[in-house]
Design a protein around this motif. Structure first.
Motif, PDB file in Angstrom:
ATOM      1  N   GLY A  24       3.245   0.393 -10.321  1.00 15.18           N
ATOM      2  CA  GLY A  24       2.121  -0.141 -11.092  1.00 15.18           C
ATOM      3  C   GLY A  24       1.172  -1.007 -10.292  1.00 15.18           C
ATOM      4  O   GLY A  24       0.451  -1.815 -10.875  1.00 15.18           O
ATOM      5  N   TYR A  25       1.165  -0.843  -8.964  1.00 10.46           N
ATOM      6  CA  TYR A  25       0.406  -1.768  -8.115  1.00 10.46           C
ATOM      7  C   TYR A  25      -1.017  -1.314  -7.787  1.00 10.46           C
ATOM      8  O   TYR A  25      -1.625  -1.814  -6.850  1.00 10.46           O
ATOM      9  N   ASP A  26      -1.532  -0.357  -8.541  1.00  9.67           N
ATOM     10  CA  ASP A  26      -2.960  -0.005  -8.455  1.00  9.67           C
ATOM     11  C   ASP A  26      -3.372   0.432  -7.054  1.00  9.67           C
ATOM     12  O   ASP A  26      -4.384  -0.023  -6.529  1.00  9.67           O
ATOM     13  N   ARG A  27      -2.580   1.319  -6.484  1.00  7.97           N
ATOM     14  CA  ARG A  27      -2.997   1.893  -5.201  1.00  7.97           C
ATOM     15  C   ARG A  27      -3.101   3.399  -5.405  1.00  7.97           C
ATOM     16  O   ARG A  27      -4.012   3.851  -6.079  1.00  7.97           O
ATOM     17  N   PHE A  28      -2.168   4.176  -4.865  1.00  4.57           N
ATOM     18  CA  PHE A  28      -2.188   5.600  -5.196  1.00  4.57           C
ATOM     19  C   PHE A  28      -2.073   5.754  -6.710  1.00  4.57           C
ATOM     20  O   PHE A  28      -1.290   5.058  -7.353  1.00  4.57           O
TER      21      PHE A  28
ATOM     22  N   GLY B 195       0.801  -1.212   0.000  1.00  8.99           N
ATOM     23  CA  GLY B 195       0.000   0.000   0.000  1.00  8.99           C
ATOM     24  C   GLY B 195       0.833   1.261   0.000  1.00  8.99           C
ATOM     25  O   GLY B 195       2.032   1.234   0.273  1.00  8.99           O
ATOM     26  N   ASP B 196       0.176   2.354  -0.327  1.00  9.93           N
ATOM     27  CA  ASP B 196       0.835   3.655  -0.403  1.00  9.93           C
ATOM     28  C   ASP B 196       0.255   4.594   0.658  1.00  9.93           C
ATOM     29  O   ASP B 196      -0.846   4.373   1.170  1.00  9.93           O
ATOM     30  N   ILE B 197       0.995   5.643   0.946  1.00 12.08           N
ATOM     31  CA  ILE B 197       0.557   6.656   1.913  1.00 12.08           C
ATOM     32  C   ILE B 197       0.891   8.030   1.354  1.00 12.08           C
ATOM     33  O   ILE B 197       1.976   8.228   0.792  1.00 12.08           O
ATOM     34  N   ARG B 198      -0.030   8.962   1.502  1.00  9.82           N
ATOM     35  CA  ARG B 198       0.323  10.366   1.305  1.00  9.82           C
ATOM     36  C   ARG B 198      -0.531  11.226   2.224  1.00  9.82           C
ATOM     37  O   ARG B 198      -1.401  10.712   2.930  1.00  9.82           O
TER      38      ARG B 198
ATOM     39  N   LEU C  37      -3.827   9.836   3.707  1.00  7.05           N
ATOM     40  CA  LEU C  37      -4.568   8.942   2.823  1.00  7.05           C
ATOM     41  C   LEU C  37      -3.808   7.626   2.782  1.00  7.05           C
ATOM     42  O   LEU C  37      -2.610   7.604   2.490  1.00  7.05           O
ATOM     43  N   ILE C  38      -4.515   6.555   3.099  1.00  2.37           N
ATOM     44  CA  ILE C  38      -3.914   5.222   3.094  1.00  2.37           C
ATOM     45  C   ILE C  38      -4.522   4.454   1.929  1.00  2.37           C
ATOM     46  O   ILE C  38      -5.739   4.291   1.854  1.00  2.37           O
TER      47      ILE C  38
ATOM     48  N   PHE D  94       2.045   6.583 -11.241  1.00  2.00           N
ATOM     49  CA  PHE D  94       1.496   5.530 -10.382  1.00  2.00           C
ATOM     50  C   PHE D  94       0.236   5.007 -11.059  1.00  2.00           C
ATOM     51  O   PHE D  94      -0.722   5.764 -11.237  1.00  2.00           O
ATOM     52  N   THR D  95       0.249   3.732 -11.431  1.00  2.00           N
ATOM     53  CA  THR D  95      -0.808   3.159 -12.276  1.00  2.00           C
ATOM     54  C   THR D  95      -1.264   1.801 -11.747  1.00  2.00           C
ATOM     55  O   THR D  95      -0.851   1.352 -10.678  1.00  2.00           O
ATOM     56  N   ASP D  96      -2.068   1.138 -12.574  1.00  2.00           N
ATOM     57  CA  ASP D  96      -2.527  -0.220 -12.252  1.00  2.00           C
ATOM     58  C   ASP D  96      -1.881  -1.261 -13.169  1.00  2.00           C
ATOM     59  O   ASP D  96      -2.404  -2.366 -13.324  1.00  2.00           O
TER      60      ASP D  96
END
Lengths: 397, 397
Positions: B237-241, A314-317, A324-325, B158-160
């Motif tokens: 590319g992990y479809d998060r942010f 997961g990403d965070i900003r 935002l998680i 940042f993509t999917d």
């Protein structure tokens, strides 16, 4: 040396932007008392004395270092004077928080660290943005492991830093000026805190775009951590594109700013003329006509540009209200109460160190490690090669 | 070999996403005729034949390579087959555009370049995002010098990508899979075009976050150019942010996308189950149920994430309608007519090369230089050190 009421008697050395910013946090913190200040400028000092008649005022760092009735000093003098002022404070048994970067070179940092160790006083470095609530909250999310191992961190910031009124040393790299020292200290503090502290190597390009402002005004820095996580720190302080456009139009202090006033720092400086820059700079000092009112709680958490963290899951900003998680299943917002600033956290960390013997995260060695990254970025750019680091310190939290 | 009406008879080898995307540009270009296609999948080929009854269809790349009445081929087969298919086309005197990356290794790239030189046919590589109108316009602004020397370029996306339906080779690094090969080819094409082409060194971290998709899905790449300009290419590319959140919610094709549908690529793939991924992938092939309609002109220019360019006297980034120029005096928008896609530019470049003997910018050596950056990023991550490049090519424009 503390008073019987257990308040820490706190003094500020240098009432410029950084020193002034610590006044409100001291006033609202029940563990601290505003006990004194030193400044070379009589008008600034007079304004401070008018606001705090019970505080002592001094016209030199040496005088406040020797003063009785002051337990801890915040050294917010120009970077090249940190070492002398910090050592004087320590020699007089005072605990110290010094502004970032801790010094202009690692040897000076060592002198301060050794002196503080020997005198058994606290040495901390700040304010830097890693003290701020949203970054501390990000660190918590990374550390608790809910998103898996940390792999990438990015901090990207486009500002007007180079065209705000500056003292000469702020535009002189040999004196710790330019954005790589002054703003890199924020970025590397953020990145090292999130990444656990141990940067393995740095590859960077620093750049001077304007001969009339002869210090680094932009940089591109790649950092690899010992554990393989990577980071970038990108900065451009030439008051053109502003990264606030990419987000919520929120600045470092959490305040909104008007993106319609394009290039206003650059044009204000040009309109004032080069002879008047020092006067403009003086006006931002404590109580000056351009000084900031730090007493209001902003509508937003502060942003130091864009900080984007990628863990394996997961990403965070940041959002204006918290974080935002971006997890496996959902994008969710963690709302974080506002009103506790990074400078409040400095005082909390200092009090914990002085009173409760809790080692501060942002101690001298931490500040030295941040400085090592600044120096490595400059060296990498200069030598056009990767620089390996030797003085990094793990986060203790 | 061209018809007397001067149209170039064009064939497409592999009617997947990339091959299908070139159909509309060929149809609307008066210098080209859709002359044929090859695909292993009979249903896909039948759909193509139904749409273009006068075109020839083939069930192998070798067969279309040998076919009469076709002047140029677009090789949009999986990366590991490019070399064989390109060499077969060249051996039959055909001009070639091959998809990016040109190959999985530099030796194969050399084989193709040498063969094309010897046969005196055109060899181009694309589609990559440097062909797109906004990036070409950025290059023009950089080149005309109005903003002074170029110093920093950044592309962050940042993509999917990792969770769209994939064929096995797309998730196998040894076959040219993963985002560093597949999407780095876009980023490095953008960055090299803007920066003039000559990358000096690369320092990178590439990362695999998901064992079930065993190729690079994220990377952080620092590039330094011979002239000292620096760049970063960041991809996740992990479809998060999604970096579209930072701008105009516009994607690669210029189409808006719904940010409210969080993680939809990942969840769609999970819901379909691993056994059905190839079927989903098949549906995006020419005329399939999930294939894209390329015939409408989008409301926005395409974005490949965020591209931010800093010259000494100003910055550049994209807007939906063109470019934003942050100059000394003003922030202004340059509106650029829509409707000419990167794939249209491929055909223009190809026609100019074939008919007017104008050397293509994106020739085999250019594609090899992009590939060298991809390989250097992987090697830098693997060896954890800076990699110096030897096969870069200057932009000729």
């Amino acid at each position: 040396m503390m008073d019987t009421d257990k308040r820490i008697n706190f003094g500020i050395v240098g009432l410029g932007t950084a020193g002034s910013a610590l006044v409100q946090p001291v006033l609202k913190n029940k563990n601290f008392r505003m006990a004194g200040a030193a400044d070379l400028d009589e008008q600034t000092l007079a304004r401070f004395k008018a606001d705090f008649p019970e505080a002592s005022v001094f016209t030199s760092a040496e005088a406040i270092a020797e003063a009785q009735g002051i337990d801890a000093l915040f050294i917010s003098t120009p970077t090249q004077f940190h070492t002398g002022h910090v050592l004087a404070a320590i020699a007089n048994g005072k605990h110290v928080v010094t502004e970032k970067p801790i010094a202009t070179n690692l040897e000076d940092a060592d002198l301060m660290i050794e002196a503080a160790d020997k005198a058994q006083v606290t040495l901390m470095v700040g304010h830097s943005f890693g003290y701020e609530t949203p970054i501390k909250a990000m660190r918590e999310v990374v550390k608790n492991g809910e998103l898996g191992p940390l792999r990438m961190m990015h901090n990207w910031y486009f500002t007007d830093w180079m065209y705000r009124p500056r003292n000469p040393e702020e535009l002189d790299t040999t004196l710790g000026g330019g954005v790589t020292f002054r703003q890199g200290s924020h970025q590397f503090d953020i990145i090292r805190l999130l990444g656990g502290g141990l940067v393995r190597s740095v590859r960077a390009m620093t750049a001077k775009f304007d001969n009339s402002r002869p210090a680094e005004g932009a940089h591109t820095v790649f950092l690899e951590f010992e554990d393989g996580a990577a980071a970038t720190a990108v900065y451009n302080g030439y008051d053109r594109f502003r990264s606030a456009e990419l987000g919520y139009n929120v600045g470092e202090g959490g305040l909104p700013f008007n993106l319609d006033k394009y290039g206003s720092a650059r044009s204000a400086l040009r309109n004032a003329g080069p002879d008047n820059e020092l006067e403009l700079k003086k006006n931002v000092r404590y109580g000056g006509t351009s000084s900031r009112n730090w007493s209001n709680i902003p509508d937003s958490h502060p942003f130091y540009g864009l900080t984007i963290v990628s863990c394996e899951n997961g990403d965070i900003r940041q959002s204006p209200d918290g974080l935002l998680i971006y997890s496996e299943e959902e994008k969710k917002e963690i709302v974080i109460p506002k009103g506790i600033s990074g400078r409040d956290h400095i005082l909390t960390e200092l009090k914990a160190a002085m009173v409760d013997n809790i080692p501060p995260l942002h101690d001298g060695r931490w500040g030295k490690a941040n400085l090592e990254v600044c120096l490595a970025a400059l060296e990498s750019s200069n030598k056009r090669k990767e620089i390996y680091l030797n003085h990094q310190k793990m986060v203790q939290d």
